[in-house]
Write a protein that holds these residues in place. Structure first.
Motif: not given
Ligand SMILES: *Cc1c(COP(=O)(O)O)cnc(C)c1O
Length: 350
Positions: A214-226
């Motif tokens: 949804i943030y539209g940043l697939a090419g930047l590569r950021v994900g996170y775990g909680i």
């Protein structure tokens, strides 16, 4: 050189196809493009790239902790949530370890577990949905991880809160449950689980989110775990120090404040979904109701052939042969204009 035995069954990932002149509805990217606030950050901070990034993603993880009402030591940021999946397998899987998920789901679970020498068991889907009871029944003494993709990629179906909690209660505490929620911001169903408050009750729960959808940043590569701090500490042991680049950290933090963009993306998706439901129904095609930004439907012919034909007409989609669904495709919900083009192309090939 002799390849490690675990790698014999690994085949390279086949990404969605980007073709010049065609619209791409193949990888569930945001059709509205990137968050404008993220773009502004990148433009204004491009000259920071001579510096190493903050290894701990301090600013971004603080913002994420505040947003989700957890402590900062409950967050880990990765180079996409794909990288967090590698951390998870790297922390808990060794040769002889097992993991459980469902058939017809995100391929990175299999990839990461296999890479570290573990093996997977797959429960069947029922009507395109994960079957938590069948998954729980596959858990054995050597099972380290269970992967729940919710909503599921590629079917778009979801597990309800009631079923998720019942499932958590049936899983032994030594088994990590990964709830991959890459598409959660798009969910409209009222009984979709709110998992973050469940972390207090279940020390073995880990939630994955991403900036790619949804943030539209697939090419930047950021994900996170909680997760709970003990699990996050385990994962950090496997992490390269500078895994998330400096622009990605800042742009993701900026995107978190981009509420106008998020609302517009939700609205576009919701309207596009209704339009596609209507058109697919009019064509008499079988589809799964979706809680994500894509729709999975039965095109009723060889999906590889349909993929080629649609590409030649100007749209790339995802054929689902590698998931064992030979006559099914997955299409990303685009802008209204893209959805209309897709339906015109679909009508031509049918
Ligand atoms: C797209 C997707 C992700 C996100 O991957 P990133 O590495 O964050 O880009 C994770 N899980 C699922 C199920 C996905 O579809």
């Amino acid at each position: 050189m002799k390849l490690r035995q675990a790698l014999n069954t690994i085949t390279p990932y086949k990404p969605g196809v980007l073709k010049e002149g065609a619209i791409k509805l193949a990888s569930n990217e945001n059709p509205l493009g990137p968050s404008p606030r993220a773009m502004e950050y990148i433009r204004n901070n491009a000259d920071s790239v001579y510096l190493y990034p903050d290894a701990a993603c301090t600013h971004l993880s603080k913002k994420l902790a505040d947003k989700h009402g957890v402590a900062q030591d409950q967050i880990i940021v990765g180079n996409g949530s794909d990288e967090i999946l590698l951390f998870i397998a790297g922390a808990y899987i060794e040769p002889g370890s097992g993991a459980v998920t469902s058939e017809c789901t995100f391929s990175e679970y299999t990839f990461s577990v296999t890479l570290f020498g573990g093996s997977l068991s797959y429960a069947p889907l029922i009507n395109g949905s994960f079957d938590p009871k069948a998954i729980a029944a596959l858990i054995q003494d050597n099972t380290k991880i269970v992967y729940i993709c919710n909503p599921n990629n590629p079917t778009g179906t979801y597990i309800t809160e009631k079923d998720f909690i019942r499932f958590m209660n049936s899983v032994p505490e030594h088994v990590l449950v990964v709830s991959d929620e890459a598409y959660c911001e798009y969910v409209e169903a009222a009984d979709y689980p709110e998992t973050i408050p469940l972390l207090k009750r279940y020390p073995n729960l880990l939630i994955l989110r991403t900036f790619s959808k949804i943030y539209g940043l697939a090419g930047l590569r950021v994900g996170y775990g909680i997760g709970n701090a003990a699990v996050i500490d385990d994962l950090k042991k496997t992490k390269e120090p500078f895994n998330v680049n400096i622009l990605a950290q800042g742009a993701a933090a900026a995107a978190l404040d981009d509420t106008a963009f998020i609302s517009a993306s939700i609205k576009n998706n919701s309207e596009g979904k209704q339009y596609l439901y209507k058109e697919l129904s009019a064509l008499g095609l079988e589809f799964f109701r979706t809680e994500a930004n894509f729709i999975c439907f039965k095109i009723g012919q060889d999906c590889m052939k349909a993929f080629e034909q649609l590409m030649n007409l100007g749209v790339t989609i995802r054929p689902l042969r590698s998931f064992g669904l030979n006559e099914w495709i997955r299409v990303t919900i685009g802008t209204q204009q893209q959805n209309e083009l897709f339906i015109r192309c679909l009508r031509r090939i049918l």
